[in-house]
Design an enzyme around this catalytic site. Sequence first.
Site, PDB file in Angstrom:
ATOM      1  N   GLY A  12       0.913  -1.259   0.093  1.00 53.31           N
ATOM      2  CA  GLY A  12       0.107  -0.083  -0.074  1.00 53.31           C
ATOM      3  C   GLY A  12       0.761   1.374  -0.025  1.00 53.31           C
ATOM      4  O   GLY A  12       2.204   1.204  -0.003  1.00 53.31           O
ATOM      5  N   ASP A  38      -2.046 -12.806   4.659  1.00 49.24           N
ATOM      6  CA  ASP A  38      -3.250 -12.311   4.815  1.00 49.24           C
ATOM      7  C   ASP A  38      -3.600 -12.055   6.300  1.00 49.24           C
ATOM      8  O   ASP A  38      -3.580 -12.878   7.026  1.00 49.24           O
ATOM      9  CB  ASP A  38      -4.460 -12.911   4.283  1.00 49.24           C
ATOM     10  N   ILE A  39      -3.573 -10.726   6.870  1.00 47.25           N
ATOM     11  CA  ILE A  39      -3.549 -10.219   8.360  1.00 47.25           C
ATOM     12  C   ILE A  39      -4.849 -10.996   8.955  1.00 47.25           C
ATOM     13  O   ILE A  39      -5.125 -11.138   9.904  1.00 47.25           O
ATOM     14  CB  ILE A  39      -3.214  -8.988   8.675  1.00 47.25           C
ATOM     15  N   ALA A  62      -4.991  -1.969   5.445  1.00 45.17           N
ATOM     16  CA  ALA A  62      -6.160  -1.646   5.938  1.00 45.17           C
ATOM     17  C   ALA A  62      -7.421  -1.828   4.756  1.00 45.17           C
ATOM     18  O   ALA A  62      -6.992  -2.201   3.633  1.00 45.17           O
ATOM     19  CB  ALA A  62      -6.123  -0.081   6.241  1.00 45.17           C
ATOM     20  N   TYR A  63      -8.553  -2.030   5.060  1.00 42.69           N
ATOM     21  CA  TYR A  63      -9.578  -1.887   4.362  1.00 42.69           C
ATOM     22  C   TYR A  63     -10.054  -0.535   4.320  1.00 42.69           C
ATOM     23  O   TYR A  63     -10.497   0.137   5.407  1.00 42.69           O
ATOM     24  CB  TYR A  63     -10.892  -2.607   4.957  1.00 42.69           C
ATOM     25  N   THR A 103      -7.219   6.490  11.702  1.00 42.63           N
ATOM     26  CA  THR A 103      -7.846   7.457  11.008  1.00 42.63           C
ATOM     27  C   THR A 103      -8.503   8.483  11.797  1.00 42.63           C
ATOM     28  O   THR A 103      -9.039   8.593  12.873  1.00 42.63           O
ATOM     29  CB  THR A 103      -9.065   6.813  10.198  1.00 42.63           C
ATOM     30  N   ASP A 104      -8.452   9.839  11.142  1.00 40.96           N
ATOM     31  CA  ASP A 104      -9.249  10.921  11.648  1.00 40.96           C
ATOM     32  C   ASP A 104     -10.796  10.737  11.444  1.00 40.96           C
ATOM     33  O   ASP A 104     -11.597  11.406  12.174  1.00 40.96           O
ATOM     34  CB  ASP A 104      -8.829  12.336  10.606  1.00 40.96           C
ATOM     35  N   TYR A 127     -16.704   1.911   8.414  1.00 39.18           N
ATOM     36  CA  TYR A 127     -15.407   2.074   8.209  1.00 39.18           C
ATOM     37  C   TYR A 127     -14.672   2.529   9.511  1.00 39.18           C
ATOM     38  O   TYR A 127     -13.930   2.235  10.100  1.00 39.18           O
ATOM     39  CB  TYR A 127     -15.083   2.880   6.728  1.00 39.18           C
ATOM     40  N   LYS A 131     -11.997   0.984  12.079  1.00 32.24           N
ATOM     41  CA  LYS A 131     -10.872   1.368  12.351  1.00 32.24           C
ATOM     42  C   LYS A 131     -10.823   1.953  14.133  1.00 32.24           C
ATOM     43  O   LYS A 131      -9.664   1.431  14.345  1.00 32.24           O
ATOM     44  CB  LYS A 131     -10.624   2.917  11.631  1.00 32.24           C
TER      45      LYS A 131
END
Length: 292
Positions: A12, A38-39, A62-63, A103-104, A127, A131
Amino acid sequence: MSRRAVVFGAAGQLGIELVRELQQRRFTVVSWDRSKVDITDPAAVENALANYDAEIVFNAAAYNQVDVAEKEPQAAFQVNALAVRNLALACRQVDAQLVHFSTDYVFDGAARHPYVEEDPTHPLGAYAVSKLAGELYAQAYLDRALVVRTSGVFGPGGLTTARGNFVELMLRLAGSPNPIRVVEDHVASPTFAPLLASRTIDLVERDISGLFHIGGGAPISWFQFARLIFEAAGLKPTLLATNEREYRTPARRPKYSALSNAKMERSGIAPLPPLRDVLTTYFEARAAAVQR
Ligand SMILES: NC(=O)c1ccc[n+]([C@@H]2O[C@H](COP(=O)([O-])OP(=O)(O)OC[C@H]3O[C@@H](n4cnc5c(N)ncnc54)[C@H](OP(=O)(O)O)[C@@H]3O)[C@@H](O)[C@H]2O)c1
């Protein structure tokens, strides 16, 4: 002796930069993309770490499909939350430090100041919930995890990754004759992936753990960011401001999600340069990547 690091999600935007920066700083690095590990597979994660004596484990996987996650919240939760649990448990077994990214979007956007680490979270969609759960899993199983929240990541890797980034999206749209509409009522902290990688590794090298924000500096609306991008690229497409009422998306997003880097700076880490300068660097790195 050089320190041993592992990077999951190495293909990524951020993963590419973490690997590059760690190698430059003479870490011994093993990097795994999704095809290697694959985590979401607990046994694969456990075996991978058991066979490599890692001191620091970076999770750049991350997704990130914020809108699609509203249709498939389980898929987002598998990668962003349950897989972080896999990593945390495996790190605990081998006594490695986990460095995880969030993430914000854990915030609801009601603030009018750049968010600090102590601000209450209130995610607005699938999402964002996934997170936030990932952060909690990292902190639940580990005493010295480093969790870094960031915003609007863009790096030269976005040229080739499936997900791309906002800069590449703008450049693609500029190639069509239609006007480009970008929201002016959503403000964030777009963050350059190489700087996110290097500031995070600065924290690791100082042996710092806990929760940190690393966002791209001064708060900026997506419309103003698009303007800066076209200036830096020397392009003049028709760019029109829109707003969230006109431009509806399946997922709710925080209207204001700029991040404060004050805690990072108090820890002795250099501030991030202005976005205008960062975009110049982006376009230089991009030109080099295109030539390769
Ligand atoms: N991008 C943003 O705007 C943004 C904003 C805020 C926070 N963040 C956070 O910043 C971090 C880095 O994001 P990024 O921009 O570098 O994301 P990215 O470019 O989308 O890279 C994510 C990587 O994770 C991989 N991945 C997905 N599922 C996986 C799995 N089950 N096992 C292993 N690898 C898997 C993806 O592989 P595939 O390509 O095969 O799916 C991809 O290579 C993430 O934690 C993200 O949530 C990003």
